[in-house]
Design a protein around this motif. Structure first.
Motif, PDB file in Angstrom:
ATOM      1  N   PRO A   1      36.620  41.283  41.202  1.00  0.00           N
ATOM      2  CA  PRO A   1      36.116  41.772  40.090  1.00  0.00           C
ATOM      3  C   PRO A   1      36.995  43.180  39.958  1.00  0.00           C
ATOM      4  O   PRO A   1      37.174  43.580  38.622  1.00  0.00           O
ATOM      5  N   GLN A   2      37.660  43.711  40.733  1.00  0.00           N
ATOM      6  CA  GLN A   2      38.644  44.830  40.146  1.00  0.00           C
ATOM      7  C   GLN A   2      39.906  44.362  39.688  1.00  0.00           C
ATOM      8  O   GLN A   2      40.795  45.128  39.275  1.00  0.00           O
ATOM      9  N   ALA A   3      40.428  42.924  40.080  1.00  0.00           N
ATOM     10  CA  ALA A   3      41.495  42.393  39.467  1.00  0.00           C
ATOM     11  C   ALA A   3      41.394  42.000  37.965  1.00  0.00           C
ATOM     12  O   ALA A   3      42.268  42.121  37.327  1.00  0.00           O
ATOM     13  N   ILE A   4      40.176  41.685  37.589  1.00  0.00           N
ATOM     14  CA  ILE A   4      39.714  41.172  36.370  1.00  0.00           C
ATOM     15  C   ILE A   4      40.437  42.164  35.143  1.00  0.00           C
ATOM     16  O   ILE A   4      40.955  41.552  34.269  1.00  0.00           O
ATOM     17  N   PRO A   5      39.870  43.288  35.046  1.00  0.00           N
ATOM     18  CA  PRO A   5      40.482  44.239  34.131  1.00  0.00           C
ATOM     19  C   PRO A   5      41.984  44.415  33.986  1.00  0.00           C
ATOM     20  O   PRO A   5      42.498  44.499  33.007  1.00  0.00           O
ATOM     21  N   LEU A   6      42.677  44.132  35.245  1.00  0.00           N
ATOM     22  CA  LEU A   6      44.090  44.312  35.161  1.00  0.00           C
ATOM     23  C   LEU A   6      45.026  42.969  34.628  1.00  0.00           C
ATOM     24  O   LEU A   6      45.693  42.964  33.910  1.00  0.00           O
TER      25      LEU A   6
ATOM     26  N   LEU B   1      46.252  34.969  31.032  1.00  0.00           N
ATOM     27  CA  LEU B   1      46.547  33.890  31.926  1.00  0.00           C
ATOM     28  C   LEU B   1      45.379  33.397  32.343  1.00  0.00           C
ATOM     29  O   LEU B   1      44.850  33.757  33.554  1.00  0.00           O
ATOM     30  N   PRO B   2      45.002  32.320  31.654  1.00  0.00           N
ATOM     31  CA  PRO B   2      43.532  31.635  32.199  1.00  0.00           C
ATOM     32  C   PRO B   2      43.354  31.172  33.523  1.00  0.00           C
ATOM     33  O   PRO B   2      42.599  31.120  34.161  1.00  0.00           O
ATOM     34  N   SER B   3      44.751  30.530  33.910  1.00  0.00           N
ATOM     35  CA  SER B   3      44.907  30.092  35.250  1.00  0.00           C
ATOM     36  C   SER B   3      44.489  30.902  36.270  1.00  0.00           C
ATOM     37  O   SER B   3      44.313  30.580  37.480  1.00  0.00           O
ATOM     38  N   LEU B   4      44.574  32.540  36.011  1.00  0.00           N
ATOM     39  CA  LEU B   4      44.107  33.349  37.023  1.00  0.00           C
ATOM     40  C   LEU B   4      42.872  34.036  36.790  1.00  0.00           C
ATOM     41  O   LEU B   4      42.039  34.033  37.555  1.00  0.00           O
ATOM     42  N   LEU B   5      42.520  34.013  35.389  1.00  0.00           N
ATOM     43  CA  LEU B   5      41.562  34.859  35.056  1.00  0.00           C
ATOM     44  C   LEU B   5      40.163  34.149  35.305  1.00  0.00           C
ATOM     45  O   LEU B   5      38.975  34.463  35.864  1.00  0.00           O
ATOM     46  N   THR B   6      40.055  32.848  34.951  1.00  0.00           N
ATOM     47  CA  THR B   6      38.916  31.847  35.129  1.00  0.00           C
ATOM     48  C   THR B   6      38.548  32.025  36.757  1.00  0.00           C
ATOM     49  O   THR B   6      37.415  32.302  36.888  1.00  0.00           O
ATOM     50  N   PRO B   7      39.521  31.430  37.565  1.00  0.00           N
ATOM     51  CA  PRO B   7      38.953  31.475  39.256  1.00  0.00           C
ATOM     52  C   PRO B   7      38.479  32.916  39.466  1.00  0.00           C
ATOM     53  O   PRO B   7      37.643  33.295  40.045  1.00  0.00           O
TER      54      PRO B   7
ATOM     55  N   ASN C   1      30.900  34.056  47.507  1.00  0.00           N
ATOM     56  CA  ASN C   1      31.588  32.833  47.646  1.00  0.00           C
ATOM     57  C   ASN C   1      33.072  33.024  47.713  1.00  0.00           C
ATOM     58  O   ASN C   1      33.435  34.064  47.996  1.00  0.00           O
ATOM     59  N   ASN C   2      33.944  31.947  47.751  1.00  0.00           N
ATOM     60  CA  ASN C   2      35.527  32.062  47.773  1.00  0.00           C
ATOM     61  C   ASN C   2      36.138  31.089  47.145  1.00  0.00           C
ATOM     62  O   ASN C   2      35.612  30.148  46.714  1.00  0.00           O
ATOM     63  N   LEU C   3      37.482  31.404  47.011  1.00  0.00           N
ATOM     64  CA  LEU C   3      38.196  30.682  45.889  1.00  0.00           C
ATOM     65  C   LEU C   3      38.543  29.168  46.727  1.00  0.00           C
ATOM     66  O   LEU C   3      38.885  28.304  46.140  1.00  0.00           O
ATOM     67  N   GLY C   4      38.664  29.373  48.348  1.00  0.00           N
ATOM     68  CA  GLY C   4      39.063  28.110  48.878  1.00  0.00           C
ATOM     69  C   GLY C   4      40.484  27.809  49.032  1.00  0.00           C
ATOM     70  O   GLY C   4      40.813  26.746  49.729  1.00  0.00           O
ATOM     71  N   SER C   5      41.064  28.800  48.627  1.00  0.00           N
ATOM     72  CA  SER C   5      42.585  28.771  49.078  1.00  0.00           C
ATOM     73  C   SER C   5      43.174  30.113  49.339  1.00  0.00           C
ATOM     74  O   SER C   5      42.413  31.002  48.870  1.00  0.00           O
ATOM     75  N   ALA C   6      44.408  30.247  49.926  1.00  0.00           N
ATOM     76  CA  ALA C   6      44.747  31.452  50.253  1.00  0.00           C
ATOM     77  C   ALA C   6      45.030  32.663  49.443  1.00  0.00           C
ATOM     78  O   ALA C   6      45.052  33.686  49.591  1.00  0.00           O
ATOM     79  N   TYR C   7      45.586  32.022  48.089  1.00  0.00           N
ATOM     80  CA  TYR C   7      45.645  33.120  47.181  1.00  0.00           C
ATOM     81  C   TYR C   7      45.620  32.511  45.540  1.00  0.00           C
ATOM     82  O   TYR C   7      45.543  31.035  45.521  1.00  0.00           O
ATOM     83  N   LEU C   8      45.957  33.119  44.657  1.00  0.00           N
ATOM     84  CA  LEU C   8      45.897  32.671  43.316  1.00  0.00           C
ATOM     85  C   LEU C   8      47.234  33.216  42.579  1.00  0.00           C
ATOM     86  O   LEU C   8      47.517  34.290  42.826  1.00  0.00           O
TER      87      LEU C   8
END
Ligand SMILES: Cc1cc2nc3c(=O)[nH]c(=O)nc-3n(C[C@H](O)[C@H](O)[C@H](O)COP(=O)(O)OP(=O)(O)OC[C@H]3O[C@@H](n4cnc5c(N)ncnc54)[C@H](O)[C@@H]3O)c2cc1C
Length: 339
Positions: free
Chosen positions: A163-168, A174-180, A291-298
């Motif tokens: 949630p702290q990454a979202i405003p940045l 970049l929807p591929s980052l923002l949506t997850p 919940n979590n992303l299910g992979s090590a990074y985005l």
């Protein structure tokens, strides 16, 4: 090698930076707080130290095993307990075994300080904005005095809660980052640290960690002073239930919030929690991901590498944060732009 910027000096940011630096990269960490560690936080209070976030380190997998081994040889790690007591409605305590919990004499934050050794870290600089300019990632930071400053890098790591990454990330479109990122949710927690004069009643308590499964106010109570070698006072850390924290996280009357938590402890356990010598409250808006992303990074490789990591990628634990940080570093190490 080109400079890599890492935002956030929690376990994920520190493990990522450490691994990148080891691979020969020049790394700069930017952290908004005065200290390192993020949720691995120890507060110095009333002549003692108190762990206000992560209470102890337990072996949870490859990364925590390695970290514990390193800490074991570098400083005096001590086994705190491997038992949690569960409060039962009939006033009995049910002991349950759990993973070994290790504490450090100066508090768990020493773990982060250990990881931070030899890393270049700028503290008290909150990243307000990121953008791509002149073939670089550029970050704008606000310093403690309010001044703005900028840093450039060929790659950017956002090692902060989703949630702290979202405003940045949002202005980068970049929807591929923002949506997850938007799909990740965190449970809040209110931690109340309290100190008492030692009495036979406190000293007779058989537990170090108490879980209260029936309570919707309190989740756990940690007998924090039992982690210290010669404690002169009795110190507990009360962790609220996530529902209680959700209700009170924005309360402007923290005195009442603290009183409610203490009253719940007093009434449930029939112990004199109500009148501490001192107390300090901390609000964790993003305590543990639910919940979590299910992979090590985005990540995205274009226009230049940008990667998000943190516990929320893989779980809600120290192991998840470290694994995600190391995973992010591994991905960056294979980027041709950074050779
Ligand atoms: C109350 C509580 C109890 C917990 N109990 C346990 C437990 O029993 N077992 C367990 O394994 N884990 C536990 N955890 C979770 C564990 O502490 C975390 O999983 C882990 O520390 C997360 O590390 P991280 O690096 O992903 O994130 P963080 O520690 O949150 O690090 C993020 C860092 O980024 C910084 N930051 C954020 N935004 C910016 C910005 N804009 N600019 C600059 N810096 C920024 C923050 O200040 C912080 O230092 C607990 C956490 C809490 C709060």
């Amino acid at each position: 090698m080109e400079q890599i910027l890492v935002i956030g000096a929690g376990l994920a940011g520190l493990s990522c930076a450490k691994s990148l630096q080891k691979a020969g990269h020049s790394v700069l960490i930017v952290e908004k707080s005065r200290g390192v560690g993020g949720r691995v936080a120890t507060k110095r209070l009333y002549n003692t130290c108190v762990d206000q976030g992560l209470p102890a380190l337990e072996p949870q997998g490859e990364c925590t095993d390695q970290l514990l081994a390193d800490l074991m040889s570098a400083r005096s790690l001590q086994l705190w307990t491997d038992i949690t007591h569960q409060w039962q409605e009939n006033y009995s305590l049910l002991p349950r075994s759990m993973g070994k919990q290790y504490s450090l004499p100066d508090g768990v934050n020493a773990i982060a300080k250990h990881l931070a050794q030899d890393l270049k870290i700028l503290r008290q600089q909150r990243v307000e904005q990121i953008h791509y300019a002149h073939d670089n990632w550029e970050i704008t930071c606000q310093m403690a005095e309010g001044e703005l400053t900028q840093y450039q890098g060929k790659a950017l790591v956002l090692a902060v809660p989703a949630p702290q990454a979202i405003p940045l990330v949002a202005p980068l479109k970049l929807p591929s980052l923002l949506t997850p990122l938007e799909s990740i949710e965190f449970d809040p927690c209110i931690s109340l640290m309290v100190g008492y004069t030692p009495t036979p009643q406190w000293e007779a308590l058989p537990w170090q960690i108490l879980t209260l499964p029936q309570s919707t106010t309190l989740q756990k109570i940690f007998y924090d002073s039992r982690k210290r070698s010669h404690p002169e006072q009795v110190v507990f850390v009360l962790h609220s239930h996530p529902d209680f924290a959700r209700h009170y996280i924005d309360s402007d009357n923290l005195e009442t919030v603290a009183r409610t938590l203490l009253r719940a402890a007093q009434e449930t356990l029939d112990l004199p929690f109500d009148s501490p010598q001192w107390q300090q409250i901390h609000r964790w808006r993003y305590a543990r991901p639910s919940n979590n992303l299910g992979s090590a990074y985005l990540s995205t490789a274009e226009p230049l590498p940008l990667i998000c990591c943190g516990d929320w990628c893989l779980g809600n634990s120290a192991e998840a944060a470290l694994l995600s940080g190391y995973g992010a570093a591994q991905w960056l190490n294979t980027r041709p732009q950074l050779d």
